[in-house]
Design an enzyme around this catalytic site. Structure first.
Site, PDB file in Angstrom:
ATOM      1  N   GLY A   1      -2.134  17.965 -10.233  1.00 46.57           N
ATOM      2  CA  GLY A   1      -1.863  18.671  -8.983  1.00 46.57           C
ATOM      3  C   GLY A   1      -3.052  19.548  -8.642  1.00 46.57           C
ATOM      4  O   GLY A   1      -3.904  19.793  -9.495  1.00 46.57           O
TER       5      GLY A   1
ATOM      6  N   CYS B   1      -3.368  16.344 -16.842  1.00 50.34           N
ATOM      7  CA  CYS B   1      -4.200  17.203 -16.010  1.00 50.34           C
ATOM      8  C   CYS B   1      -3.477  18.523 -15.693  1.00 50.34           C
ATOM      9  O   CYS B   1      -3.252  19.316 -16.599  1.00 50.34           O
ATOM     10  CB  CYS B   1      -4.632  16.448 -14.760  1.00 50.34           C
ATOM     11  SG  CYS B   1      -6.013  17.258 -13.966  1.00 50.34           S
TER      12      CYS B   1
ATOM     13  N   GLU C   1      -3.919   7.343 -15.854  1.00 53.65           N
ATOM     14  CA  GLU C   1      -3.318   6.418 -14.886  1.00 53.65           C
ATOM     15  C   GLU C   1      -4.347   5.704 -14.009  1.00 53.65           C
ATOM     16  O   GLU C   1      -4.039   4.697 -13.394  1.00 53.65           O
ATOM     17  CB  GLU C   1      -2.303   7.158 -14.004  1.00 53.65           C
ATOM     18  CG  GLU C   1      -2.880   8.200 -13.053  1.00 53.65           C
ATOM     19  CD  GLU C   1      -3.090   9.577 -13.683  1.00 53.65           C
ATOM     20  OE1 GLU C   1      -3.215   9.650 -14.921  1.00 53.65           O
ATOM     21  OE2 GLU C   1      -3.149  10.565 -12.938  1.00 53.65           O
TER      22      GLU C   1
ATOM     23  N   LYS D   1       4.739  -1.907  -4.078  1.00 47.57           N
ATOM     24  CA  LYS D   1       4.321  -3.101  -3.332  1.00 47.57           C
ATOM     25  C   LYS D   1       4.039  -4.298  -4.257  1.00 47.57           C
ATOM     26  O   LYS D   1       4.473  -5.405  -3.984  1.00 47.57           O
ATOM     27  CB  LYS D   1       3.051  -2.758  -2.539  1.00 47.57           C
ATOM     28  CG  LYS D   1       2.699  -3.779  -1.500  1.00 47.57           C
ATOM     29  CD  LYS D   1       3.567  -3.585  -0.305  1.00 47.57           C
ATOM     30  CE  LYS D   1       3.224  -4.498   0.826  1.00 47.57           C
ATOM     31  NZ  LYS D   1       3.973  -4.111   2.027  1.00 47.57           N
TER      32      LYS D   1
END
Ligand code: XMP
Length: 532
Positions: free
Chosen positions: A55, A82, A189, A388
């Site tokens: 963030g 993080c 990620e 997706k």
């Protein structure tokens, strides 16, 4: 059996959906919730593990997002990434400060291969050659990670041991194995962290002990069963656009309830070349599915509404409103239905503010008002939990043709927003033909899967040229190709010169009415991806 699940708590970082996607790639189902979500709700979901995301804030500032300490006392494994890593340290009594050196980009990280989090990660290093860290003596494996932070953990919380560091970051990862708490300063990620998926795999599969039963075939099978139960002998209506999401949703419904489903496909005359026929081939009476397919050929209606209109927002509005009107007329013919199908997918859910923290960015892109003009009882959104690429996998699983499944994003208002100025049937023909050539050549060059989005658009500029012995006064086509992660920002893609040359010469030779071809280099911002 209850679906095992990992929860991602979102602190507003830009890669948060990626975290969930990577977890799902480890065959573990995962959902994103805002840091504002109450701990009781999190507990109620019975997660096997919890991941705190990155963030933009500094965790030591008073009004920064935080989470109750209780989260770390549930006995559920927690991994902080993080900002999430810093927050975990901050809340549990460690120290986080502004870093003397801001770290950004690809960085070599030295990890302790004995930690379960880093099992099978990195190559063995000669310790004398690596960067050493006073507090971290077991940095025996090196790997590449992606760093992006201005704060750093200057002191781990009591009970935590350092399990990774970099040249500028003495605490790149910590663990407390007794309490099952882990924290990583970098971003596993993103693909730049070469073994990031392995680290997330180690967390969800080994540390959390997830069995990894989330599979697309079982998802499809379960969804079909659930839809069948829910719908019973009811009637279902689906607005089919021919795009990936609505097509996959329609096929799932067709498999579940056959001809209790009616699909209405509005051909507004602003589709790509042959697209209307391709949709009809799959869903029409000669296709493989037993459903009611209604193709509305509304081209003329749209062209006459758009005649003389040049303002891009007005064009969008007309196209959107006309869609509702056409759909309403069809819905009236069908009469009351029990369910309306929508192809909502998980990023839509997250981006509309229901899931994580990301801002409401998509709403202006979707055709609103559809539910209002149909007489129905309930909405069915069979793809609501899928990303997706998972929607695509589900489509392939159900036998949809690759051509349809790997279709690029295509805006609802269609070519209406790829033609500058007035939309006319002549201009639609030009842009359809030019775009078809462009797509064909990109595919021939093997570039089609590597570019985020690419298409031809029609400028409103006509200029003098010469063809054969004749002077021409024709349109200029603009070619657009962008690479993007989230469609919020984008950069123009580098297409080999010879491919561009070939596209240019084919368009000028084969498409009547064009005598110049431009390549659009603009990134977003300041441009947009579309060309309107
Ligand atoms: P822009 O042009 O805003 O596009 O940079 C970002 C992405 O959104 C798509 N787009 C739309 N999609 N209805 C849609 O369904 C729309 O009105 C619309 N406008 C833009 C665009 O193709 C790109 O992928």
């Amino acid at each position: 059996m209850e679906q095992e699940k990992v929860i991602v708590i979102d602190f507003g970082g830009q890669y948060n959906q990626l975290v969930a996607r990577r977890v799902r790639e480890c065959n573990v189902y995962c959902e994103i919730y805002s840091y504002r979500t109450d701990i009781e709700q999190i507990k109620g979901m019975n997660p096997r593990g919890i991941i705190l995301t990155g963030g933009p804030n500094s965790c030591y500032e008073a009004d920064s997002p935080t989470y109750t300490k209780e989260l770390f006392e549930l006995g559920i494994p927690v991994l902080g990434l993080c900002y999430g890593a810093q927050l975990m340290m901050h809340v549990l009594g460690g120290k986080v400060e502004k870093a003397p050196v801001r770290e950004y980009g690809k960085t070599e990280v030295y990890v302790d291969s004995r930690s379960e989090l880093f099992a099978s990660v990195g190559n063995k290093t000669d310790r004398t050659a690596g960067v050493t860290c006073e507090d971290h003596k077991t940095d025996d494996h090196a790997t590449i990670c992606w760093m992006s932070h201005t704060d750093y953990i200057s002191k781990p919380a009591p009970g935590f041991e350092i399990i990774a560091h970099t040249a500028d970051c003495p605490v790149a990862s910590v663990q407390n194995t007794e309490r099952n708490l882990y924290a990583i300063q970098f971003h596993p990620e993103v693909l730049h962290t070469q073994e990031g998926t392995r680290m997330l795999y180690n967390f969800v599969r080994k540390i959390c002990g997830c069995a990894g039963t989330w599979r697309m075939d079982s998802f499809v099978e379960n969804s079909i069963r659930e839809i069948r139960q829910k719908v019973g002998d009811g009637k279902v209506l689906c607005a089919l656009s021919g795009g990936v999401d609505s097509s996959v949703a329609a096929v799932m419904l067709a498999k579940a309830i056959g001809n209790q489903l009616t699909c209405v496909f509005v051909d507004h005359g602003l589709l790509r070349k042959n697209e209307g026929d391709e949709v009809a081939e799959v869903f029409g009476p000669n296709g493989p599915y037993d459903l009611n397919f209604v193709r509305v050929n509304a081209q003329e209606r749209y062209y006459s509404k758009l005649a003389g209109v040049t303002d891009p927002e007005k064009k969008r509005k007309i196209i959107g409103e006309e869609f509702i009107r056409v759909f309403e007329e069809e819905a009236k013919k069908i009469g009351a239905v029990d369910f309306l199908v929508q192809g909502t997918i998980y990023p839509d859910v997250v981006e509309s503010g229901l899931g994580g923290e990301s801002a409401v960015i998509k709403s202006h892109h979707n055709v609103g008002g559809l539910p209002d003009c149909v007489d129905f009882k309930e909405i069915i959104e069979p793809l609501r939990n899928l990303f997706k690429d998972e929607v695509r996998k589900a489509g392939l699983e159900m036998g949809l043709p690759e051509k349809l499944v790997f279709r690029q994003p295509f805006p609802g208002p269609g070519l209406g927003i790829r033609i500058i100025g007035e939309v006319t049937p002549e201009k639609v023909r030009i842009v359809q033909d030019a775009d078809a050539i462009y797509r064909e050549e990109i595919a021939n060059a093997g570039l089609d899967k590597g570019i985020g989005q690419y298409f031809a658009a029609l400028t409103n500029m006509r200029s003098v040229g010469v063809m054969g012995d004749e002077r021409t006064y024709d349109y200029a086509v603009a070619l657009r190709a962008v690479n993007t992660i989230d469609f919020m920002t984008a950069e123009s893609a580098e297409i080999p010169w010879d491919v561009l040359q070939k596209v240019m010469s084919r368009i000028i030779n084969e498409v009547r009415g064009v005598n110049r071809v431009f390549y659009d280099l603009t990134s977003k911002p300041p441009g947009t991806i579309e060309f309107e």
